[in-house]
Structures are given as structure tokens and as C-alpha cells.
Scaffold this active site. Structure first.
Site, short mmCIF file in Angstrom:
data_model
loop_
_atom_site.label_atom_id
_atom_site.label_comp_id
_atom_site.label_asym_id
_atom_site.label_seq_id
_atom_site.Cartn_x
_atom_site.Cartn_y
_atom_site.Cartn_z
N GLU A 40 15.23 -43.40 -9.93
CA GLU A 40 14.34 -43.03 -8.94
C GLU A 40 14.74 -43.73 -7.49
OE1 GLU A 40 10.74 -45.18 -10.27
OE2 GLU A 40 11.99 -46.79 -11.18
N ARG A 81 -3.33 -0.87 -6.76
CA ARG A 81 -2.40 -1.88 -6.85
C ARG A 81 -2.89 -2.76 -8.05
NH1 ARG A 81 -5.31 -4.91 -1.93
NH2 ARG A 81 -7.32 -4.98 -2.95
N SER A 95 15.60 -40.83 -17.07
CA SER A 95 14.36 -40.28 -16.82
C SER A 95 13.97 -40.30 -15.38
CB SER A 95 13.22 -41.07 -17.63
OG SER A 95 11.94 -40.46 -17.29
N ARG A 109 -3.00 3.16 8.72
CA ARG A 109 -3.47 2.05 7.86
C ARG A 109 -2.23 1.09 7.98
NH1 ARG A 109 -4.53 5.19 2.07
NH2 ARG A 109 -5.77 3.19 1.73
N MET A 111 -4.44 -5.84 11.44
CA MET A 111 -5.06 -4.81 11.91
C MET A 111 -5.78 -3.95 10.97
SD MET A 111 -4.41 -1.51 14.46
CE MET A 111 -4.81 -0.46 13.07
N ARG A 153 8.63 -48.39 -20.43
CA ARG A 153 9.36 -48.90 -19.32
C ARG A 153 9.00 -50.42 -19.16
NH1 ARG A 153 7.24 -46.56 -13.35
NH2 ARG A 153 5.54 -47.84 -13.77
N GLY A 158 12.31 -40.58 -12.06
CA GLY A 158 11.09 -40.81 -11.57
C GLY A 158 10.68 -40.31 -10.11
N LYS A 167 0.60 -1.33 -0.09
CA LYS A 167 -0.01 0.13 -0.08
C LYS A 167 1.01 1.16 0.16
CE LYS A 167 -3.62 -0.40 2.49
NZ LYS A 167 -4.15 -0.63 3.64
N HIS A 185 -7.56 -32.41 5.76
CA HIS A 185 -7.21 -33.65 5.28
C HIS A 185 -8.32 -33.96 4.06
CE1 HIS A 185 -8.70 -38.03 5.23
NE2 HIS A 185 -7.32 -38.07 5.65
N TYR A 241 13.52 -32.62 -21.46
CA TYR A 241 12.04 -32.72 -21.59
C TYR A 241 11.25 -33.12 -20.04
CZ TYR A 241 12.25 -37.93 -21.69
OH TYR A 241 12.68 -38.91 -21.14
N GLY A 273 -6.71 -10.94 9.14
CA GLY A 273 -6.05 -10.93 10.27
C GLY A 273 -5.36 -9.78 10.97
N ARG A 291 3.89 -47.16 -19.27
CA ARG A 291 3.99 -48.17 -18.22
C ARG A 291 3.44 -49.49 -18.83
NH1 ARG A 291 1.04 -44.04 -16.13
NH2 ARG A 291 1.98 -42.97 -14.53
N CYS A 350 9.69 -38.05 -15.60
CA CYS A 350 8.28 -38.54 -15.88
C CYS A 350 7.25 -38.76 -14.62
CB CYS A 350 8.51 -40.05 -16.53
SG CYS A 350 9.33 -41.12 -15.56
N ASP A 397 8.78 -41.95 -7.01
CA ASP A 397 9.39 -42.95 -6.28
C ASP A 397 10.58 -42.40 -5.70
OD1 ASP A 397 8.24 -45.52 -5.85
OD2 ASP A 397 8.44 -45.98 -8.15
P1 ADP Z 1 -7.60 -2.10 3.31
O1 ADP Z 1 -6.07 -2.48 3.63
O2 ADP Z 1 -8.44 -2.86 4.11
O3 ADP Z 1 -7.97 -1.58 2.05
P2 ADP Z 1 -7.45 1.04 3.91
O4 ADP Z 1 -6.12 1.22 4.71
O5 ADP Z 1 -7.23 1.05 2.35
O6 ADP Z 1 -7.51 -0.67 4.34
O7 ADP Z 1 -8.32 1.79 4.45
C1 ADP Z 1 -9.81 1.24 4.53
C2 ADP Z 1 -10.94 2.26 3.98
O8 ADP Z 1 -10.42 3.60 4.52
C3 ADP Z 1 -10.72 2.39 2.71
O9 ADP Z 1 -11.93 2.30 2.08
C4 ADP Z 1 -9.70 3.63 2.49
O10 ADP Z 1 -10.08 4.15 1.02
C5 ADP Z 1 -10.36 4.48 3.29
N1 ADP Z 1 -9.21 5.45 3.71
C6 ADP Z 1 -7.93 5.13 4.12
N2 ADP Z 1 -7.37 6.29 4.46
C7 ADP Z 1 -8.24 7.29 4.26
C8 ADP Z 1 -7.85 8.62 4.35
N3 ADP Z 1 -6.87 9.36 4.55
N4 ADP Z 1 -8.97 9.32 3.77
C9 ADP Z 1 -10.05 8.64 3.58
N5 ADP Z 1 -10.44 7.63 3.57
C10 ADP Z 1 -9.12 6.82 3.72
MG MG Z 2 8.88 -46.01 -10.09
MG MG Z 3 -7.93 -0.30 0.92
#
Ligand code: ADP
Ligand code: MG
Ligand code: MG
Length: 898
Positions: free
Chosen positions: A767, A335, A786, A91, A102, A635, A788, A22, A455, A874, A100, A580, A854, A791
């Protein structure tokens, strides 16, 4: 001294390791002159320091201080200034985005004083209190770990009191009330009032982002996705812009092309008078991006221009986040966007047409895995909308394919029903080794728990069986043999369901399955130049032409029958890398094998072999014809002989019954004795491969004679047969020498008998570790190697695949012992090292030696790249994987290959 903070003007898109994805892209947009609110990024290095030592590095505070001061100067306001506050967002932003971690905190800098200043400055009291309540809510949830529901409930109560469900109906007083309630929640939950000092707010949020790197969910995700645990995350501090300043403001997300289909043309959603994630959170209905033109024509035009700039700059599909504040457009993120497999091919092709990228770059934008996805049969989308079929749930796309069958809830029923010809889908909460039989019997597997390393997922992938796992919203009740979907639909045992292992969708009813047009193209049924071909087929065709010309490695197929050989050839195979011969000893021919094993004299043995000879000759003739002009590596017999004898229990019963009835059972008894004699504790390491050839006189020479005679027949018919004779499971050169001499003697005999020249190479599989380690000696007696790798992986790791995959691989994957099964993708460090040694020593001893692989790894993308790097000539894989191997071999050879 180390530098820990970069303003957005200092970074660029190549600094992702340091600034996170970002931060690097915010800097890149800033330097492109795009309207990005100013800000700065705290590096991953600072985070790493903090995580390893427990405190921020020396100098970081001062640097943050200086950067904040600079930001305040630029904006002409101080953070949280009472009469006109500067607000910022904090951010998270790692190299790879991770669930997960923040979440972002917006509106940092508001407190009981500055909210008044913000209201006065903006002339919008509602906006100011809405922003403040968002801050307390987000801060409470993400920094202070307070359950989000508490805040949500408070919002619902206030709405209910107002008699509305729409946030647009709430006014300044309502939001002010919410701020009060939220502050009470914080006090109650943390024992302290909500921090009112803006600098403290910012510092706490930054630390919380650092700490979230080690959140359990993030750690688990990293292990599963093979993301190193020590990268750390960057933190972005960015001046706030406001989409919640009225109907002339708003926020949106957009893609520069459709990431689902790959069709050109921008694509996205916009929401008026909203902030941050509102647009994806579903609080109100968004409008399509095209409608923005009617709402705010200037911002729309500017946005279109910027998206164009971004595409041209990144030379790829970009996704973006933007906000409009009272008619002024701001860019908040971009991105290179994720896309479906079909979109990847279409977009790569379009970008070539537009002159943005070369074909060489285009093939780096698609992967073999994506091509494989496009080759699975899939559900007919048109029919999904039709009557009788309903989407009832969603899980993880654990193993691709489209499967339809009657729902069954235990392994026993799966086996029983499938034996009577029913197609079944095995539905379980999760599977364990006891379910194996049922999994084998089922068309597909559906579980409600467990991720891609569970699993069910591991075993299904190993078997190439469709699997949707972890469909948590579906309640699987195995006791009552039914499942309940979130929408309330109940599926009883015997009801037909359809599961899509490529998308993770689950349907009630039978969804018709259609062949992939890409496969029909590879099969030669669709001419890419005709109207029948859509743009996807044309894109695939164009890229395949390129990789076929670019690649150094050839691609062969593993095929045992003439039909498979023909199919492989249509798929682009340049020969057979592994034919085979074991299936040629089954069926009616078992009796001959029995006679061979039971023979008391050499004459009897010779008779049995003599009867097998013409049958074998026919087998080879068909395959050589299908692959005329191309090499066919045959083979010699590999599995232990007792595999061709009847089952020991069945036979024992038969003998016992006959004995009880006083009937004659002479032959059965003899066979039973042979079965006992040949029984092995560990057949994988027993009497098989070259060992068989050495102890069963005449077996291998019969096979060589059959190959030679089939070739002679083909030549007589005007063909150009190119068989290669391959000896399996060689551990030492002495084994090979004996068999090879014998094979050459047979070839010379057949040459004399028919007055032809049979110049067929004789080589070996590598192999066993010992073979790899003594490859130099072995090469003196082998015209080709070749590898394998199936194995070889078993013997290098000491794994018996059939045993370990089902019993403990899932635990190994979950604990992160390995990120991917070594049977799926080559273990480069261990097995790969042996291959390297064998390649080097083999070539040193015999410079012209032909080297191939192979094992199943020959069709695995990552492994193909390794085989290219070590210089194999190959790869050989299953016919269906041939296009994948062609693509990856071409990508590996590409100039821009990374
Ligand atoms: P994520 O990684 O989940 O996309 P972001 O850091 O991009 O998190 O931010 C979450 C939301 O807050 C996004 O919709 C982003 O566009 C908005 N946001 C982040 N920073 C600002 C800012 N400075 N002003 C306005 N909106 C913001
Ligand atoms: Mg074999
Ligand atoms: Mg974002």
C-alpha cells in the site's frame, strides 16, 4: 481518395465509429431488406475534418452531390422540385447519443413553390402547409438558433383565434398563415429571409449538425461521461416519409420487450396523423401499440414481423421509430435499447431460454452496477400509490438507495436533530464542504442544483449515502426553511419526505421501504426454486451460477466481526481478505490501550498486553468459526495509537477544570502529555502500521499469539481454522523481516505449547509506492501480497482522501481532470501500473505467491476487470459487494468478454 459519404446500402451496424449509431443501424436495416426510406450518411471523419480545419474536406461536396443525384433518381423526383418535390430529413447521429447536439430537421426542400406542388401531388393542402411550417420552425430553431418559444407562441395565437387547443382543428389556411408568421420571425431574427433554395437548406443544416458537436451542453456531457471530445458526429440525409398525411398515416415508437420490467411482448406508442417527435412531445394522447391492430391491421402485422426480425438479428431488445404513410410502413431508426437493471437480468435470461444467446453472452449483457442497484432496499411501489404519499418531483439519481426523513435545510439542524434520534434528509440548493457534518448526519441528501459530479453527488457516493441531486423543478428556500415542488406542494422543515437515489424520485410523506428480494435471495432467505422466488430472482440465480463456475478469481470479503463474516459467507465470500483489528481496541479496552501507552516499564507494558490477549483470542475465535475452512487474513494493528486516546480538547478541559477546583488529576495529566507526545501533523504518514509493531514491543506478537491460540481452540473444537497474518504499511523488506521473524517465533512457541502444527502464512499489504517498487525483495519474505488500494491511491496521488473528496474532487470532476474518482474506480494508469510491477516482480521472486486486493476497489466493476487482467488470485470487498465482485469476475473471465 477518402470516402466521406455512404449510402444506406453501403454501411452496416459495425461501422458506428464512422457512421454514428443511427447511420450504422439505418444501413443494417436497409441491408436486411426492411422498408427504410433511402438516404446516405456523411461520415464522422468529414465532421472531424470540418471541425479541425474550419472547412469541409475536399471532395465532400462532390460526393454529396453524387449521392443526392442518386437519391433523386431512385425517388424519381428532385430535391425541392416545384411540381413534385423530394423532401429529406437531415439528422445528427454520433457514436453515442448526446444531449445538446443538433436536432433533426424534417421536410427540407420545401419553399413557396414546392409547397404548392406537394399539395397538388398529395391532394392534401393541409398536409403540405403543415409540413412547410414544420420545416421553417425546426430550421429556425435548430439551424438558425432562434428561440423556439417565438414559434410556439405564434401557434398558440392561431389556435386561440380558432378557439381550439388541438392541432387537428387547424386547416390549410391556418398553416399557411403560420408559415407567413414564421417567415417573418426568421427575417426579423436573422435579418435575412428564410432560405428558399433547397440545396442551401440542406447544406446549412449539415454544417449546423457538424457545429453542434461543440455546443457547450454536448461538450459538458462528453467530459462527464468520458466520451472523447474528438469523435465528431455523422449526418444522415434521409428521404422523407409522411405520417401527417391524414388518419391513415401516423408515427410511433416501440420496444421489442418492455424496457422497464423486461417482460416479453412488444410495447410502444402510436399517434395518428402526426410527424416526427409529435409522438413523444405530448401534443395529443397517443394510443398503445396494440391499438394499431385495429387502426391498420396490415401495417401492424408487418411491424410485428419486423420487430421479430430485428430481435433475432440483434439478438437483443431493440427500440425503433416508425412511420406509416397512407397505410405503408417505414422504419426510421433502431438500436439496442436501454433498459432498467431488472429488465437487463430478465431479458438476458429469456434470450438464453429462447436459444438466442449463450449463457456466456448473457452475463455480458448485465453489469455489476445493475446488480448493485437491485440490491438496495427500495420503496414499496404499491405503497407509493397509497394514501399520504405523493410524488412531488424528480432529480438525478446521484447515489442509490431509498431514504426517508424529516426535511432539514441546513447542516446545523441536520446534526442537531439526528443527535436527538431523528432521521433527516438534508435539502440544499447545492452543498459545499461546510455541509459535510450535516451530510454525515443525514439519511439522504436532496439538492436542486448540480449534476452527477456536483459536491453533493461526489461526497454522497463516497459515503454510500442516498442522494438525489439537480432536482431543478424543486425550489429550495433555505432562508425560510422550506421547499416548493412544481405542483405547488410546500415542504416545511420537519415534514417527512422520501427520496429514491436509484430513480431520482422525490416523495412527500413516508414511503415504506422494502428489502430487495435479490438480497434476500443472496442471504439465503429465498430459495430460487420455490414459489417465493420471482423471475428476477431466478434470472439472477441462473447468471450467478454461471459466473461462479466461469471466474478464475476468488472473491473474499472485508469483515471484522463474526456476524459480518457469517453474512459475507452467505453472500458467497470465499474467505476474508481483510479482517481489521482496530475496533478490537475500542470501547472498554481503551483503558488497556491507555495503560499500554503510559507504561513506564516493560513489565507494565507486558501486563497491559497480557490483559488484552484473552480478549483478542475471543475476537478471532468467532471469526475463524464463521469462516471455518476458508482463509481469514488478519491485519495486525494499523492506525496510530493516539486514535485510541481521548480527544485532546476534552482532556485539556478536564485537566483545567480539575486544576481550578484543586482536585487530583494525576492520570488525566499523564494521558494529556501522552496525547501531546503522540500528536502528529499528518497521522496518515506517521507512526502506524508496521512502524507501530517495531516501536511498541510485544504489541504485534500479542496479536499473533491471540490468533494462534484462537486457532488452537478452534482445532480442539473440530474446526479447520485458516488464519493468515498480514503486516500493514510495509515500505521496505527490513521492516517485514523483523516482524515476520517475530511472528514465526510466536507460532512455533504456541505449536510447542499445544503440540499442534500451525502452518499459517505470513504476508504483507502493498500500500506504499516503495513496497510496490521493491516487491521482488519483499516477496522473499512474504507468502502473500494484498494490495491495499485505498492507501496506495492516497500515497500515489498524494491525496488525503478525507480532505480532498469533500473539498475539491467535485471541481476536478467538473473540469474533467478525471472522469471518476480514483477512490471509486482504480486509477489504472498510475496505481494500476504499480500493481502490475509488484505482481510481476513478486511472482518472479516467489512463483507461488498468493496475490489479492483488499481496498474498496475490490468491489468496483471496472477495477475487478483490471485485477483479473493483471492476474490477481482474489479480490476482497465489503460483504454487500461480494455478489457484484463475483459477477464481474465471471464477466471478466468470459469468453466473449470485451
Ligand atoms: P433523434 O435522434 O432525436 O431520435 P431523429 O433523427 O431520429 O432524431 O429524428 C427525429 C424524428 O423525426 C423522429 O421521430 C424520426 O422518426 C423522424 N424522422 C427522421 N427522419 C425522417 C424521415 N425521413 N421521414 C419521416 N420522419 C423522420
Ligand atoms: Mg492501509
Ligand atoms: Mg430518433
Amino acid at each position: 481518395m477518402a470516402k466521406y459519404v455512404y449510402t444506406f446500402t453501403e454501411g452496416n451496424k459495425d461501422l458506428k465509429d464512422l457512421l454514428g449509431g443511427k447511420g450504422a443501424n439505418l444501413a443494417e436495416m436497409t441491408n436486411l431488406g426492411l422498408p427504410v426510406p433511402p438516404g446516405f450518411t456523411i461520415t464522422t471523419e468529414a465532421c472531424r475534418h470540418y471541425l479541425s480545419r474550419g472547412s469541409v474536406p475536399e471532395g465532400l461536396d462532390a460526393e454529396v452531390e453524387a449521392n443526392l443525384a442518386e437519391l433523386e433518381r431512385t425517388m424519381g423526383r428532385r430535391l425541392g422540385q416545384a411540381d413534385d418535390p423530394l423532401l429529406v430529413s437531415v439528422r445528427s447521429g454520433a457514436r453515442f447519443s448526446m444531449p445538446g447536439m443538433m436536432e433533426t430537421v424534417l421536410n427540407i426542400g420545401l419553399n413557396d413553390e414546392s409547397v404548392v406542388g406537394l399539395a397538388a401531388r398529395s391532394g392534401d393542402e393541409r398536409f403540405a402547409w403543415d409540413s412547410y411550417r414544420r420545416l421553417v420552425q425546426m430550421f429556425g430553431r435548430t439551424v438558425q438558433d432562434i428561440e423556439g418559444d417565438l414559434f410556439e407562441e405564434a401557434v398558440e395565437e392561431v389556435k386561440a383565434a380558432k378557439g381550439t387547443t388541438d392541432d387537428l382543428d387547424l386547416d390549410a389556411a391556418d398553416f399557411r398563415e403560420l408559415v407567413g408568421r414564421f417567415q417573418d420571425i426568421v427575417l426579423e431574427r436573422t435579418g435575412r429571409p428564410f432560405p428558399s433554395d433547397p440545396r442551401e437548406q440542406m447544406a446549412l443544416a449539415v454544417k449546423a449538425v457538424f457545429d453542434s458537436w461543440n455546443a457547450p451542453r454536448a461538450a459538458l456531457y462528453r467530459r462527464q461521461e468520458r466520451i472523447p471530445a474528438d469523435l465528431g458526429t455523422a449526418v444522415n440525409v434521409c428521404a422523407m416519409v409522411f405520417g401527417n398525411l391524414g388518419m391513415d398515416s401516423g408515427t410511433g415508437v416501440a420496444f421489442t420487450r418492455d424496457p422497464a420490467s423486461g417482460q416479453p411482448g412488444v410495447y410502444g406508442d402510436y399517434l395518428q396523423n402526426a410527424q416526427g417527435e409529435d409522438v413523444v412531445a405530448g401534443i395529443r394522447n397517443t394510443v398503445p401499440l396494440a391499438d394499431l391492430e385495429k387502426i391498420d391491421v396490415r401495417s401492424h402485422a408487418e411491424l410485428m414481423g419486423i420487430m421479430d426480425t430485428l430481435e433475432n438479428h440483434y439478438r437483443d431488445l431493440c427500440d425503433i421509430e416508425f412511420t406509416i404513410e397512407r397505410g405503408k410502413l417505414w422504419m426510421l431508426q433502431t438500436r439496442v435499447g436501454k433498459r432498467t437493471a431488472a429488465a437487463a437480468f430478465r431479458i438476458a435470461d429469456q434470450l438464453v431460454d429462447q436459444g438466442m444467446i449463450t449463457l456466456d453472452e448473457a452475463v455480458q449483457r448485465v453489469t455489476g452496477d445493475q446488480l448493485a442497484q437491485l440490491m438496495f432496499p427500495r420503496f414499496d411501489e404499491a405503497a407509493v400509490a397509497g394514501a399520504g404519499v405523493r410524488r412531488i418531483g424528480h432529480g438525478m439519481n446521484a447515489s442509490p438507495g431509498a431514504a426517508v426523513g424529516k426535511a432539514v435545510f441546513d447542516s446545523y439542524t441536520a446534526v442537531k436533530w439526528s443527535r436527538s434520534g431523528e432521521k433527516v434528509i438534508l435539502c440544499r440548493r447545492e452543498t459545499n464542504p461546510d455541509d459535510l457534518e450535516g451530510m454525515i448526519a443525514a439519511e439522504g441528501i436532496l439538492t436542486s442544483r448540480g449534476g452527477k459530479t456536483s459536491h453533493a453527488a461526489v461526497v454522497a457516493r463516497g459515503m454510500g449515502k442516498t442522494c438525489v441531486c439537480g432536482a431543478e423543478e424543486i425550489d429550495v428556500d433555505t432562508k425560510n426553511r422550506r421547499l416548493t415542488a412544481p405542483g405547488g406542494e410546500v415542504v416545511e422543515e420537519g415534514d417527512v419526505i422520501s427520496i429514491d437515489g436509484t430513480s431520482g424520485e422525490v416523495y412527500l410523506g413516508e414511503v415504506p421501504v422494502v428489502d430487495s428480494p435479490v438480497v434476500r435471495y443472496f442471504e439465503g432467505e429465498i430459495d430460487p426454486a420455490s414459489d417465493q422466488a420471482d423471475d428476477l430472482v431466478r434470472s439472477v440465480d441462473r447468471l450467478m451460477h454461471y459466473v461462479d463456475a466461469a471466474r478464475r478469481m476468488r472473491v473474499r470479503a472485508n469483515a471484522d466481526t463474526a456476524e459480518d463474516a457469517a453474512r459475507a459467507r452467505r453472500m458467497g465470500a470465499q474467505g476474508i481478505g481483510l479482517c481489521r483489528t482496530e475496533h478490537m481496541f475500542l470501547g472498554d479496552r481503551r483503558q488497556l490501550v491507555e495503560r499500554l501507552i503510559l507504561a513506564d516499564t516493560e513489565d507494565e507494558q507486558r501486563d497491559a498486553l497480557a490483559e488484552l490477549l484473552p480478549l483478542q483470542r475471543e475476537d478471532f475465535a468467532g471469526i475463524l468459526e464463521a469462516m471455518d475452512g476458508l482463509p481469514v487474513t488478519v491485519r495486525l494493528l494499523d492506525p496510530p495509537l493516539h486514535e485510541f486516546l481521548p480527544d485532546i480538547t476534552e482532556l485539556s478541559v478536564r485537566v483545567a477544570v480539575a486544576e481550578a477546583r484543586g482536585e487530583s488529576h494525576e492520570n488525566d495529566l499523564r494521558v494529556l502529555q501522552a496525547v501531546h507526545r503522540l500528536h502528529e501533523q499528518n497521522p496518515m504518514l506517521g507512526l502506524r502500521g508496521v512502524r507501530l509493531g517495531l516501536v511498541v514491543p510485544g504489541l504485534f506478537s500479542m496479536q499473533v499469539r491471540a490468533i494462534a491460540q484462537a486457532a488452537v481452540d478452534r482445532m480442539a473444537a473440530g474446526g479447520r481454522p485458516r488464519p493468515e497474518i498480514m503486516i500493514p504499511l510495509v515500505g521496505t523488506v527490513q521492516e517485514l523481516e523483523i516482524i515476520r521473524e517475530d511472528a514465526l517465533r510466536v507460532l512455533r512457541e504456541v505449536e510447542r505449547e499445544h503440540g499442534v502444527e500451525l502452518d499459517f502464512p505470513v504476508g504483507t499489504m502493498i500500500e506504499l509506492p516503495r513496497a510496490a517498487l521493491t516487491a521482488g525483495e519483499i516477496a522473499e519474505n512474504a507468502e502473500f501480497f494484498s494490495f491495499g488500494t485505498n492507501d496506495l491511491t492516497q500515497t500515489v496521488w498524494g491525496f488525503s482522501r478525507d480532505d480532498v473528496e469533500a473539498s475539491f474532487f467535485s471541481a476536478y470532476l467538473e473540469k474533467g481532470v478525471f472522469g471518476v474518482s480514483p477512490f471509486e474506480s482504480l486509477d489504472v494508469d498510475g496505481v494500476g501500473r504499480l500493481i502490475r510491477i509488484a505482481v510481476e516482480e513478486g511472482r518472479a521472486a516467489r512463483p507461488g505467491i498468493k496475490l489479492g486486493v483488499c481496498g474498496e476497489h475490490g468491489g468496483d466493476p471496472a477495477s475487478v476487470h483490471f485485477f483479473h487482467r493483471v492476474g490477481l488470485d482474489y479480490v476482497s470487498c465489503s460483504p454487500f459487494r461480494v455478489p457484484v465482485a463475483r459477477l464481474e469476475a465471471g464477466r471478466a473471465a468470459g469468453r466473449t468478454a470485451g
